[in-house]
Design a protein around this motif. Structure first.
Motif, PDB file in Angstrom:
ATOM      1  N   UNK A  63      12.717   9.237  10.795  1.00 19.46           N
ATOM      2  CA  UNK A  63      13.985   8.859  10.183  1.00 19.46           C
ATOM      3  C   UNK A  63      14.075   7.338  10.091  1.00 19.46           C
ATOM      4  N   UNK A  64      14.733   6.860   9.036  1.00 21.73           N
ATOM      5  CA  UNK A  64      14.946   5.424   8.924  1.00 21.73           C
ATOM      6  C   UNK A  64      14.652   4.851   7.565  1.00 21.73           C
ATOM      7  N   UNK A  65      13.870   5.567   6.746  1.00 24.87           N
ATOM      8  CA  UNK A  65      13.610   5.076   5.401  1.00 24.87           C
ATOM      9  C   UNK A  65      13.684   6.227   4.408  1.00 24.87           C
ATOM     10  N   UNK A  66      13.920   5.870   3.165  1.00 24.40           N
ATOM     11  CA  UNK A  66      14.004   6.830   2.066  1.00 24.40           C
ATOM     12  C   UNK A  66      13.094   6.354   0.944  1.00 24.40           C
ATOM     13  N   UNK A  67      12.240   7.232   0.476  1.00 25.05           N
ATOM     14  CA  UNK A  67      11.407   6.920  -0.676  1.00 25.05           C
ATOM     15  C   UNK A  67      12.198   7.179  -1.955  1.00 25.05           C
ATOM     16  N   UNK A  68      12.239   6.196  -2.832  1.00 26.72           N
ATOM     17  CA  UNK A  68      12.836   6.352  -4.153  1.00 26.72           C
ATOM     18  C   UNK A  68      11.773   5.987  -5.186  1.00 26.72           C
ATOM     19  N   UNK A  78       8.041   2.481  -6.895  1.00 24.33           N
ATOM     20  CA  UNK A  78       8.342   3.150  -5.636  1.00 24.33           C
ATOM     21  C   UNK A  78       9.046   2.164  -4.713  1.00 24.33           C
ATOM     22  N   UNK A  79      10.115   2.623  -4.107  1.00 26.75           N
ATOM     23  CA  UNK A  79      10.916   1.798  -3.205  1.00 26.75           C
ATOM     24  C   UNK A  79      11.041   2.500  -1.857  1.00 26.75           C
ATOM     25  N   UNK A  80      11.105   1.708  -0.792  1.00 32.25           N
ATOM     26  CA  UNK A  80      11.407   2.236   0.533  1.00 32.25           C
ATOM     27  C   UNK A  80      12.712   1.593   0.990  1.00 32.25           C
ATOM     28  N   UNK A 122      19.312  -0.602  -7.823  1.00 37.87           N
ATOM     29  CA  UNK A 122      17.878  -0.351  -7.797  1.00 37.87           C
ATOM     30  C   UNK A 122      17.088  -1.527  -8.366  1.00 37.87           C
ATOM     31  N   UNK A 123      17.608  -2.158  -9.407  1.00 41.14           N
ATOM     32  CA  UNK A 123      16.886  -3.277 -10.022  1.00 41.14           C
ATOM     33  C   UNK A 123      16.705  -4.422  -9.039  1.00 41.14           C
ATOM     34  N   UNK A 136       0.825  -1.206   0.000  1.00 42.97           N
ATOM     35  CA  UNK A 136       0.000   0.000   0.000  1.00 42.97           C
ATOM     36  C   UNK A 136       0.860   1.256   0.000  1.00 42.97           C
ATOM     37  N   UNK A 137       1.954   1.239   0.743  1.00 43.83           N
ATOM     38  CA  UNK A 137       2.838   2.411   0.782  1.00 43.83           C
ATOM     39  C   UNK A 137       3.426   2.688  -0.602  1.00 43.83           C
ATOM     40  N   UNK A 138       3.872   1.662  -1.287  1.00 47.02           N
ATOM     41  CA  UNK A 138       4.437   1.832  -2.621  1.00 47.02           C
ATOM     42  C   UNK A 138       3.380   2.365  -3.595  1.00 47.02           C
TER      43      UNK A 138
END
Length: 356
Positions: free
Chosen positions: A198-203, A69-71, A223-224, A51-53
């Motif tokens: 803090x702790x995750x990054x959205x890409x 979308x990646x976390x 990333x792949x 759901x977040x992605x």
């Protein structure tokens, strides 16, 4: 009494997000287990990640447009390294716009990978404006920019028209304003400024720009690999992802990014109007480049600092001191900052004027 938190980060979050996240620490999803102790492979957390992605793409209007979308972990600083690994070809070229400290750090990490061209910089003016007249070489593998500069209080209002893939660090203004996000080939944002703890990054990356470098990329930086493993190549930061999801749900329920942008514009207009009106204060950033997220300003007379500091502290304001690179004051008015808190700060500024 809860304070008015103008800290640049880790940022404030909506009250309902705090409450739901706190409940999940005790009992997540009626499992009688804490979010901190469930398996990241359990169906309950897999549903959170999915759901977040999906919601990240929905809020950016990038659903079904070739993006993933990646976390991930490591903060935006890790993406400074991942980006050239994944996008700069062997003997290739990357281009960067230098608009602040974090842009400078990104440039530093790219240099060992190949030719790294700074197309423009505002460093000599202590980054108080966004350069606008520059050319992006057509043979560049990508162009990197930072949309909002937390320390100096500047924000890009327009982005270049180019066939070169655009990579943007949106750590401090993600989900704060409407843009044509399909102009970007890769967006990244550390959660702790405007999205979560803090702790995750959205890409958010367009898949068709990947696997073109002929480099050997370590799996953890590839990333792949993270796409193939659906952000679970290694154990993800479960709590940070869940709380980011709660924040994105809050944004959607508010009416999406468009509705949040309207509120952000109202907050910024209120504070900038007082800075420009009040003879005791002046803004730091070029007016055309002022940030909606981080408002930097100083006292015209340093002798008034003690009186002003006493005023805002006595009014339960926290985190207003400016970064050492700029001095003065910095009011970070991220998505979750209510306009009532901004009004408290404005009232303090007016009260100082009446006392002097």
């Amino acid at each position: 009494m809860k304070k008015h938190n103008f800290s640049a980060g880790p940022s404030i979050l909506p009250q309902e997000v705090f409450e739901k996240a706190a409940q999940a620490v005790i009992n997540f999803n009626n499992t009688n287990l804490s979010i901190l102790e469930i398996s990241h492979r359990s169906k309950d957390f897999v549903a959170v990640m999915e759901e977040a992605q999906n919601l990240a793409l929905e809020l950016l209007n990038l659903t079904n447009k070739g993006y993933k979308a990646l976390f991930l972990q490591g903060g935006a600083s890790m993406e400074f390294l991942r980006i050239p690994f994944n996008l700069m070809k062997e003997n290739g070229k990357a281009t960067y716009l230098d608009t602040g400290t974090w842009a400078g750090n990104a440039i530093k990490q790219a240099k060992p990978f190949g030719e790294t061209v700074v197309v423009a910089s505002s460093k000599e003016s202590n980054y108080n404006f966004i350069p606008k007249e520059y050319t992006i070489p057509t043979d560049a593998d990508y162009f990197h920019c930072t949309s909002n500069n937390t320390i100096f209080g500047t924000q890009m209002k327009e982005f270049p028209e180019t066939q070169v893939p655009i990579v943007c660090d949106m750590s401090s203004d993600i989900f704060s304003r409407t843009l044509d996000f399909s102009k970007f080939s890769l967006i990244y944002a550390g959660a702790q400024k405007n999205m979560g703890p803090a702790g995750t990054t959205l890409v958010v990356v367009k898949e068709d720009i990947l696997e073109k470098t002929n480099r050997t990329i370590p799996d953890m930086l590839n990333y792949s690999q993270h796409i193939a493993k659906e952000s679970m190549y290694n154990t993800p930061p479960v709590f940070a992802v869940y709380t980011s999801l709660l924040t994105m749900q809050w944004i959607k329920n508010k009416g999406g990014v468009t509705a949040v942008e309207k509120l952000n514009e109202e907050k910024a207009a209120l504070l900038y109007a007082e800075i420009d009106r009040n003879p005791l204060f002046k803004g730091v950033a070029n007016k055309d480049d002022r940030s909606l997220m981080n408002v930097t300003f100083v006292l015209n007379n340093p002798e008034h600092q003690e009186a002003f500091d006493s005023l805002w502290k006595n009014n339960q304001i926290s985190g207003l001191n400016g970064h050492r690179s700029v001095g003065g004051y910095r009011a970070s008015i991220y998505n979750a900052m209510p306009i009532e808190s901004v009004q408290v700060l404005v009232d303090c500024m007016k009260e100082l004027e009446n006392k002097i």
